[in-house]
Design an enzyme around this catalytic site. Structure first.
Site, PDB file in Angstrom:
ATOM      1  N   MET A  78       0.831  -1.194   0.000  1.00 58.55           N
ATOM      2  CA  MET A  78       0.000   0.000   0.000  1.00 58.55           C
ATOM      3  C   MET A  78       0.871   1.253   0.000  1.00 58.55           C
ATOM      4  O   MET A  78       2.099   1.162   0.058  1.00 58.55           O
ATOM      5  CB  MET A  78      -0.940   0.001   1.211  1.00 58.55           C
ATOM      6  CG  MET A  78      -2.043  -1.037   1.146  1.00 58.55           C
ATOM      7  SD  MET A  78      -3.240  -0.833   2.464  1.00 58.55           S
ATOM      8  CE  MET A  78      -4.324  -2.214   2.125  1.00 58.55           C
ATOM      9  N   CYS A  79       0.239   2.389  -0.027  1.00 60.22           N
ATOM     10  CA  CYS A  79       0.931   3.675  -0.095  1.00 60.22           C
ATOM     11  C   CYS A  79       1.238   4.184   1.317  1.00 60.22           C
ATOM     12  O   CYS A  79       0.891   3.565   2.310  1.00 60.22           O
ATOM     13  CB  CYS A  79       0.059   4.685  -0.833  1.00 60.22           C
ATOM     14  SG  CYS A  79      -0.599   4.059  -2.402  1.00 60.22           S
TER      15      CYS A  79
END
Length: 261
Positions: free
Chosen positions: A1-2
């Site tokens: 994920m970011c």
């Protein structure tokens, strides 16, 4: 994920120190190599730097670490793509105008069935990400709820929080939203924050060999809050937000929250 990074401060402040740590997670100490972006507010205006390249290798990112742009509100994002191509239009943060203000948004997480559940009319995404679609959905809901009259801050951000709770049911939705004056953070599963104020001390980055003595860099009246997906320093105490907890910051201070702790 970011990963997310944001700042709210009561005086124009640069974010070079925190960004120097975060950018290393974009392809060096972390896997978030699919682009990055940062938006600084200066009065009613804002300037953005974006690059679909890994932040750890980006010449533009290096410029940001060396060019002390001072702002009271900043939103930053490093991307690990799971929705949409790796390209500039899919790179966070996203900015749209509402009530004559620039609204900026960045998201960490992944959503399912969002095209089916999050119907939008007036605000059409430029790119193909679930993140930008969710931003357009929030703007749509705010637009049709309040029209051309901006409500008071409590009403507005409580309504935005309600939309975040709904979107969060579709997956993971850690999000930062700001209009340059107020900065809103909603936690789905992983978000931390720290407020620095007098007496200031020393801070050491986790991801880079860099230490700063904030006592030498600040005045006794400065208040600066940093929000990040994961703590950026290893010698300070960060507050971890709980799931569906949200915080609203103004000039570095927490001014509104649903936190029951």
């Amino acid at each position: 994920m970011c990963e997310l990074l944001a700042m709210s401060a009561n005086v124009p402040t640069d974010i070079c120190f925190s960004f120097s740590g975060l950018m290393q997670r974009g392809g060096n100490t972390g896997p978030h190599k699919d682009g990055w972006g940062i938006t600084f507010y200066e009065g009613k205006g804002c300037r953005s730097f974006k690059d679909p390249l890994p932040s750890a290798e980006s010449t533009i990112a290096k410029l940001v670490t060396e060019y002390p742009i001072k702002s009271e509100s900043v939103v930053c994002h490093i991307r690990q793509a799971n929705s949409g191509n790796i390209c500039l239009e899919n790179t966070h943060p996203f900015t749209r105008n509402m009530w004559g203000k620039n609204w900026t948004y960045a998201h960490n997480g992944q959503l399912t069935d969002y095209l089916k559940v999050l119907k939008i009319k007036a605000h059409i995404p430029v790119g193909q990400t679930d993140s930008e679609h969710a931003f357009c959905y929030i703007l749509d809901k705010v637009h049709y709820q309040f029209g051309s009259t901006e409500p008071d801050i409590t009403t507005l951000f409580s309504f935005i929080a309600e939309q975040c709770v709904k979107i969060n049911k579709l997956g993971v939705f850690n999000v930062i939203i700001t209009n340059g004056d107020y900065l809103f953070a909603f936690c789905s599963n992983n978000l931390h924050w720290i407020t620095r104020k007098a007496p200031f001390g020393e801070a050491k980055l986790i991801d880079a060999e860099l230490t700063v003595d904030f006592h030498k860099e600040t005045s006794k009246n400065d208040i600066v809050t940093i929000i990040a997906t994961k703590p950026l320093t290893n010698n300070e105490t960060w507050k971890k937000m709980s799931s569906t907890n949200w915080q609203l910051f103004h000039l570095g201070e927490a001014v509104l929250s649903n936190n029951k702790d």
